[in-house]
Structure formats: structure tokens, C-alpha cells
Design a protein around this motif. Structure first.
Motif, PDB file in Angstrom:
ATOM      1  N   PRO A   1       0.832  -1.209   0.000  1.00 19.90           N
ATOM      2  CA  PRO A   1       0.000   0.000   0.000  1.00 19.90           C
ATOM      3  C   PRO A   1       0.864   1.254   0.000  1.00 19.90           C
ATOM      4  O   PRO A   1       1.889   1.332   0.683  1.00 19.90           O
ATOM      5  CB  PRO A   1      -0.801  -0.123   1.306  1.00 19.90           C
ATOM      6  CG  PRO A   1      -0.082  -1.125   2.144  1.00 19.90           C
ATOM      7  CD  PRO A   1       0.643  -2.034   1.204  1.00 19.90           C
ATOM      8  N   THR A   2       0.405   2.219  -0.777  1.00 12.48           N
ATOM      9  CA  THR A   2       1.201   3.436  -0.995  1.00 12.48           C
ATOM     10  C   THR A   2       0.872   4.555  -0.012  1.00 12.48           C
ATOM     11  O   THR A   2       1.598   5.544   0.040  1.00 12.48           O
ATOM     12  CB  THR A   2       0.954   3.947  -2.424  1.00 12.48           C
ATOM     13  OG1 THR A   2      -0.464   4.174  -2.593  1.00 12.48           O
ATOM     14  CG2 THR A   2       1.406   2.923  -3.447  1.00 12.48           C
ATOM     15  N   GLY A   3      -0.214   4.408   0.726  1.00 12.29           N
ATOM     16  CA  GLY A   3      -0.638   5.500   1.584  1.00 12.29           C
ATOM     17  C   GLY A   3      -0.251   5.297   3.042  1.00 12.29           C
ATOM     18  O   GLY A   3       0.234   4.234   3.442  1.00 12.29           O
ATOM     19  N   THR A   4      -0.467   6.324   3.816  1.00 15.69           N
ATOM     20  CA  THR A   4      -0.164   6.323   5.245  1.00 15.69           C
ATOM     21  C   THR A   4      -1.454   6.172   6.033  1.00 15.69           C
ATOM     22  O   THR A   4      -2.412   6.929   5.809  1.00 15.69           O
ATOM     23  CB  THR A   4       0.524   7.636   5.654  1.00 15.69           C
ATOM     24  OG1 THR A   4       1.692   7.819   4.842  1.00 15.69           O
ATOM     25  CG2 THR A   4       0.915   7.615   7.127  1.00 15.69           C
ATOM     26  N   VAL A   5      -1.511   5.211   6.922  1.00 15.84           N
ATOM     27  CA  VAL A   5      -2.691   5.041   7.772  1.00 15.84           C
ATOM     28  C   VAL A   5      -2.779   6.248   8.705  1.00 15.84           C
ATOM     29  O   VAL A   5      -1.819   6.544   9.437  1.00 15.84           O
ATOM     30  CB  VAL A   5      -2.600   3.735   8.594  1.00 15.84           C
ATOM     31  CG1 VAL A   5      -3.817   3.614   9.529  1.00 15.84           C
ATOM     32  CG2 VAL A   5      -2.514   2.528   7.671  1.00 15.84           C
ATOM     33  N   PRO A   6      -3.910   6.981   8.688  1.00 16.92           N
ATOM     34  CA  PRO A   6      -4.005   8.171   9.557  1.00 16.92           C
ATOM     35  C   PRO A   6      -4.099   7.759  11.022  1.00 16.92           C
ATOM     36  O   PRO A   6      -5.166   7.357  11.503  1.00 16.92           O
ATOM     37  CB  PRO A   6      -5.279   8.848   9.046  1.00 16.92           C
ATOM     38  CG  PRO A   6      -6.077   7.779   8.399  1.00 16.92           C
ATOM     39  CD  PRO A   6      -5.126   6.771   7.868  1.00 16.92           C
ATOM     40  N   VAL A   7      -3.011   7.857  11.706  1.00 17.32           N
ATOM     41  CA  VAL A   7      -2.928   7.362  13.082  1.00 17.32           C
ATOM     42  C   VAL A   7      -3.880   8.127  13.990  1.00 17.32           C
ATOM     43  O   VAL A   7      -4.419   7.588  14.957  1.00 17.32           O
ATOM     44  CB  VAL A   7      -1.467   7.471  13.586  1.00 17.32           C
ATOM     45  CG1 VAL A   7      -1.347   6.942  14.998  1.00 17.32           C
ATOM     46  CG2 VAL A   7      -0.536   6.700  12.668  1.00 17.32           C
ATOM     47  N   ASP A   8      -4.101   9.420  13.667  1.00 20.68           N
ATOM     48  CA  ASP A   8      -4.962  10.226  14.526  1.00 20.68           C
ATOM     49  C   ASP A   8      -6.448  10.005  14.236  1.00 20.68           C
ATOM     50  O   ASP A   8      -7.303  10.572  14.916  1.00 20.68           O
ATOM     51  CB  ASP A   8      -4.609  11.699  14.362  1.00 20.68           C
ATOM     52  CG  ASP A   8      -4.664  12.132  12.905  1.00 20.68           C
ATOM     53  OD1 ASP A   8      -4.727  13.339  12.627  1.00 20.68           O
ATOM     54  OD2 ASP A   8      -4.629  11.237  12.027  1.00 20.68           O
ATOM     55  N   GLN A   9      -6.742   9.208  13.228  1.00 25.20           N
ATOM     56  CA  GLN A   9      -8.148   8.952  12.881  1.00 25.20           C
ATOM     57  C   GLN A   9      -8.394   7.460  12.673  1.00 25.20           C
ATOM     58  O   GLN A   9      -9.129   7.044  11.782  1.00 25.20           O
ATOM     59  CB  GLN A   9      -8.516   9.700  11.601  1.00 25.20           C
ATOM     60  CG  GLN A   9      -8.441  11.210  11.718  1.00 25.20           C
ATOM     61  CD  GLN A   9      -8.732  11.899  10.389  1.00 25.20           C
ATOM     62  OE1 GLN A   9      -9.252  11.287   9.463  1.00 25.20           O
ATOM     63  NE2 GLN A   9      -8.363  13.165  10.300  1.00 25.20           N
ATOM     64  N   LEU A  10      -7.779   6.661  13.500  1.00 25.83           N
ATOM     65  CA  LEU A  10      -7.872   5.219  13.314  1.00 25.83           C
ATOM     66  C   LEU A  10      -9.316   4.716  13.414  1.00 25.83           C
ATOM     67  O   LEU A  10      -9.762   3.926  12.598  1.00 25.83           O
ATOM     68  CB  LEU A  10      -7.006   4.494  14.349  1.00 25.83           C
ATOM     69  CG  LEU A  10      -5.491   4.489  14.098  1.00 25.83           C
ATOM     70  CD1 LEU A  10      -4.759   3.776  15.226  1.00 25.83           C
ATOM     71  CD2 LEU A  10      -5.167   3.844  12.760  1.00 25.83           C
ATOM     72  N   ALA A  11     -10.024   5.167  14.408  1.00 22.40           N
ATOM     73  CA  ALA A  11     -11.381   4.664  14.624  1.00 22.40           C
ATOM     74  C   ALA A  11     -12.293   5.050  13.469  1.00 22.40           C
ATOM     75  O   ALA A  11     -13.088   4.241  12.977  1.00 22.40           O
ATOM     76  CB  ALA A  11     -11.928   5.190  15.949  1.00 22.40           C
ATOM     77  N   ALA A  12     -12.174   6.301  13.045  1.00 25.75           N
ATOM     78  CA  ALA A  12     -13.032   6.763  11.939  1.00 25.75           C
ATOM     79  C   ALA A  12     -12.703   6.011  10.664  1.00 25.75           C
ATOM     80  O   ALA A  12     -13.598   5.620   9.898  1.00 25.75           O
ATOM     81  CB  ALA A  12     -12.848   8.271  11.742  1.00 25.75           C
TER      82      ALA A  12
END
Lengths: 255, 269
Positions: free
Chosen positions: A41-52
């Protein structure tokens, strides 16, 4: 006397009859993400919005499950596989036939509808899968046009499930055309309306199914991330690692 | 003693070969790839073909290899042909051959049939004493009906297609029995054969297939040389060359370029 008779026969035969060549169908313009995105995967998992993010991923899984997408794919592709097998045509993109054959195979399926009817009714919608063969090789890219398909899937020991699909499915075979669920290995881009007999929602979803694992792609600001359902909850993979969210427990963290 | 044995061996060889003195006017003509006929009331049983002379100018026959292909492949192609001599003079002749082949591609899902009609015009002319040239113009008309199983109509991945071929053979008749042959064949053009069919695996599903086969390569060719021994009742041709192997009669090139065997064996009654 012999000469003119033979010349007449030559002329008649030389005219020939029947179609000269076939015209292969043209695939609809469908955007397919690169196959590699699911493994890298090329993107970054948004750590500050994990639940959403996990909630959004769950919604995608829910739409795919409600629409009985995987069951429909197995039905269509197994019909295709059977016809290719019987016709001496290639069933695996990686194993072309010796014969130089160009071909198209179209599976026309009348959906079974949301009742107990046992005869096909065009009002229940249709699915049309198209596969192409070029120079003896099955093309990996197939496509399906779903026209208000009211799908009915029998479930052993339970009430039948009713799904709904309307739109275009771009399919990439990762292996041979499957004859059963356990052989299903595909990447799909679906653009249309998905749902069940209770609700239908407009959606554009990219997913990979390699039995028994279902993964979906989600665009993020810098690329795409991949999610799957595990025993601990929704698992999300990106360039920055793997994260898991248990929506029932309300907990998220990195692995 | 040695000299005597040598002369005896030479005499035996000459007697078997028919003697050089008796040449073009007393030969048993080769009828394969030439305008010559098998003869009125004559029956020829050969490895490549069976032939019966209905008259001096008309014969009927069948190509053996197409029947036997079913032993090593799913293809079984019954066939029949007629050969007619249109013109016959001392030093030249013209013949035409019309054949029909049928292959059944039907399977559990769909019906399929392949029909092939090779039409051949052959001219033979004695260009020099003992040297004959045989030119062949061939058109293979092919039509598929339905779809079915393509494996039943392909040999080594090749299916009959509509095609036009040219053939040329030189025959030098050394003696009444011995001839040297040099033969070539070239597929000048080909067109795909189209198969279309529909199957219904269940009441809700219909599968349509349309397919076309093309020869690969599109212009196969071959060149061979051979020795022919033609006695009154037995004939043998043996040799080899290079190119694609064309199945005799059906004119289907079934191999890529490589060594090509050339051979025939027949008994004539």
C-alpha cells in the motif's frame, strides 16, 4: 465438358459463406488500481483517525457482504470456467493454449429475484460477464455489467440472502477462472449501487478476494491503504505499518 | 572371383531397378501430387490414401491419415475425395481434385461442426525428357457451424482455416522404377474460421462464445527431397526436408519449422 463444370464448382466454393471474422467486445472504461497496491500500500494510515478510518472500512465490508458480491462472482466465474473448459479454451491467464485463438465468452445471468420463484424473470435484473481471449491466452481483465440485479443466495441452514447490485464491475483474475469458492482469486473495482433488499447505497469499492480473505482499498491523502477483517477487528496496512481497531471494544493500536 | 561377384551384384541391381534402357515410355506414374490417375478399375491402398479408378479419368478415394489422427488426438475426420483428369496428352495433363472433410466438435454444452473442402488443380508437364514438373493450386474452404470443443478440431494447436496453397514438384525419372522428387509447398494466404455457440448451464444462465482460429505461422512452407520407387504393384517414396508438415489431403500445416518427413507406401491392384 469436364472443364467448365469444374470451373463453376471452383467459383461457387471460392465465394464461401458465413462470418469472416469476429468482432471482440470493447471493455468499458474502468479505472483499476494497480495489483501491487494490495501487497504494498502506498498511503499512510491516519494514526490520529484510526477509529473513523476503521468505521469507514467496516461500512465497505458491510456493503460487499449485504450485496452477496463474492457469491455472485463465484456463480458468474464458475459458469465461465465450465464453458471455457468444455470448449477447449484457456482457463488460466498464465497457461495459454497451443492454438492461436481469439475469442470472447459472455455469461448472461438472469438474477433469481427476492422471492421463491423458480423460473427466470427479466424484471429481477441481469448480470453480464465478458471475458476475452487473445492469441490463445485468457485475458486477466474481465468486466461485468449489473443491471438492477436482485440476487438471491441460498444459505445452508438459514434463510436465503437477498443482495442488490447495479453498476459496472472491473475484474482482474489473479489465477485461473474458478470453478468454486475456494478457487476464487480476484481483484475487483465496483462502481454503482450496492446493498440488500432492505437498503441500497451508491458506492465505489476496490477489493481483493483470495479465499478466504477479503481486503478492501481506501484512498487516503497520499495513496491507498488496505484493510481486512481479522479476529481482533479491522486490520489496516499502510506505509507506516499495520494497525488494528476493535470497533466493538472501541480500542485501536499498532501491531 | 571377386570381379564375377561384382558383375552379378550389378546385374541383380539393374534387374530390380528395371534397367536404364527402358525409360519414360514404360513408367508407372506417381499419382500423388501429380495430374496422373490411378487407372481404370485400379485399386490403390496406401498409407496416405486409398484410391479407386472409376474410369480412366475419374477416381474416388479417401485420405488415410485424417482417419488415423483420432488415435493420437481428439480429432477424427472422415473424408472423401474425387479426382478428375480434365486434360491428358502425351507430355502434359491437368487434373482437379475435390475433397470433403468433417470433424465433430460437439460436447456436452454445445454443438459444433467443422467442414473443410479442399479443391486442387494440378498440372503436370514434361519439361525435358524424363523431367516432369507438377504444379498445384489449392484452395481450402472451411466453415464452422456452432462452437463445441476446439480440441476436437485442432491438431498440435492448429485448426483448419480457409487458405490458399501453392505446390510444386519436380520428378526426374531415372529408370522405369526409380525417380527423384523435389517438392515444395507454400501457404499463400489464410482467413480465420469462426466458431459461435450458445450453452445453457442452468435455467438462469446462458453463455455465448465466439471464437476464431488462425494458423500460426500464417504462411507455413516446406521443401523436401525424396526417392521414389514405383513397381507395377508397389510404390514407395522416402525422403525428408525442412519446413512445416502439411497433413496430406487436408493440407493442414501442423508443425512449426523443422525436419519434415516425406514418405508414402502403396499397393496397387
Amino acid at each position: 465438358m469436364r472443364g467448365p463444370t469444374c470451373l463453376l464448382l471452383i467459383t461457387a466454393l471460392a465465394a464461401g459463406c458465413g462470418p469472416d471474422e469476429i468482432t471482440l467486445p470493447t471493455p468499458p472504461a474502468t479505472v483499476l488500481p494497480p495489483v501491487e497496491a494490495y501487497d504494498q500500500p502506498t498511503g499512510t494510515v491516519p494514526v490520529d483517525q484510526l477509529a473513523a478510518t476503521a468505521t469507514d472500512m467496516q461500512a465497505r465490508f458491510d456493503r460487499l457482504n449485504e450485496s452477496r458480491m463474492v457469491d455472485i462472482l463465484v456463480t458468474l466465474l464458475s459458469s465461465l470456467r465450465r464453458r471455457l473448459d468444455d470448449g477447449g479454451l484457456p482457463v488460466d491467464p498464465a497457461e495459454p493454449t497451443e492454438a492461436s485463438v481469439d475469442a470472447s465468452a459472455q455469461v448472461h445471468r438472469t438474477c433469481r429475484g427476492w422471492d421463491d420463484a423458480t423460473t427466470p424473470d427479466p424484471d429481477d435484473g441481469t448480470l453480464e460477464l465478458t471475458a476475452l481471449i487473445a492469441h490463445g491466452q485468457l485475458e486477466r481483465r474481465l468486466w461485468t455489467i449489473a443491471d438492477a440485479c436482485h440476487a438471491r443466495v441460498d444459505i445452508v441452514g438459514s434463510r436465503a440472502a437477498y443482495g442488490y447490485i447495479d453498476g459496472v464491475l472491473g475484474i482482474t483474475l489473479l489465477g485461473q477462472a474458478p470453478s468454486r469458492l475456494e478457487e476464487l482469486r480476484v481483484i475487483v473495482h465496483v462502481d454503482g449501487t450496492l446493498g440488500s433488499d432492505k437498503q441500497q447505497t451508491r458506492a465505489t469499492i476496490d477489493f481483493r478476494f483470495v479465499y478466504p480473505t477479503l481486503e478492501v482499498l481506501r484512498p487516503v491523502s497520499d495513496g491507498v491503504i488496505v484493510a481486512s477483517v481479522g479476529s481482533d477487528g479491522i486490520q489496516m496496512r499502510g506505509r507506516n505499518g499495520t494497525f488494528t481497531c476493535n470497533l466493538r471494544m472501541g480500542t485501536c493500536g499498532s501491531q | 572371383m571377386v570381379q564375377g561377384k561384382t558383375w552379378a551384384a550389378a546385374a541383380l541391381a539393374l534387374s530390380l531397378l528395371g534397367g536404364r534402357a527402358r525409360a519414360a515410355d514404360d513408367t508407372v506414374p506417381i499419382d500423388e501430387h501429380t495430374a496422373a490417375m490411378v487407372g481404370d478399375g485400379r485399386l490403390k491402398l496406401g498409407v496416405l490414401a486409398f484410391e479407386y479408378g472409376l474410369t480412366s479419368w475419374l477416381s474416388v478415394g479417401s485420405d488415410t491419415l485424417a482417419w488415423l489422427a483420432g488415435v493420437v488426438s481428439p480429432v477424427f475426420a472422415p473424408n472423401l475425395h474425387f479426382k478428375a483428369q480434365l486434360l491428358q496428352r502425351e507430355r502434359y495433363a491437368v487434373s482437379a481434385q475435390l475433397a470433403g472433410y468433417y470433424a465433430n466438435a460437439t460436447n456436452d454444452e454445445a454443438d459444433g461442426h467443422l467442414f473443410t473442402v479442399p479443391l486442387t488443380l494440378i498440372g503436370s508437364v514434361e519439361v525435358f525428357p524424363r523431367l516432369w514438373m507438377h504444379a498445384e493450386l489449392n484452395y481450402n474452404w472451411t466453415r464452422a457451424v456452432g462452437a463445441g470443443d476446439l480440441d476436437k478440431v485442432t491438431i498440435n494447436g492448429e485448426a483448419a482455416t480457409r487458405s490458399g496453397q501453392l505446390g510444386l514438384m519436380f520428378e526426374y525419372r531415372l529408370t522405369r522404377v526409380v525417380s527423384f522428387l523435389a517438392r515444395g509447398r507454400y501457404q499463400a494466404f489464410s482467413r480465420p474460421v469462426v466458431f459461435t455457440g450458445t450453452g445453457d448451464p442452468d435455467p438462469y444462465t446462458r453463455v455465448d462464445v465466439q471464437a476464431q482460429t488462425m494458423p500460426d505461422p500464417e504462411h507455413p512452407w516446406m521443401a523436401v527431397g525424396a526417392l521414389a520407387l514405383t513397381w507395377s504393384h508397389v510404390g514407395l517414396v522416402i525422403g525428408g526436408g525442412y519446413g512445416s508438415y502439411f497433413v496430406p489431403g487436408a493440407n493442414l500445416a501442423v508443425t512449426d519449422s523443422g525436419f519434415v518427413p516425406e514418405g508414402s507406401l502403396w499397393v496397387r491392384f
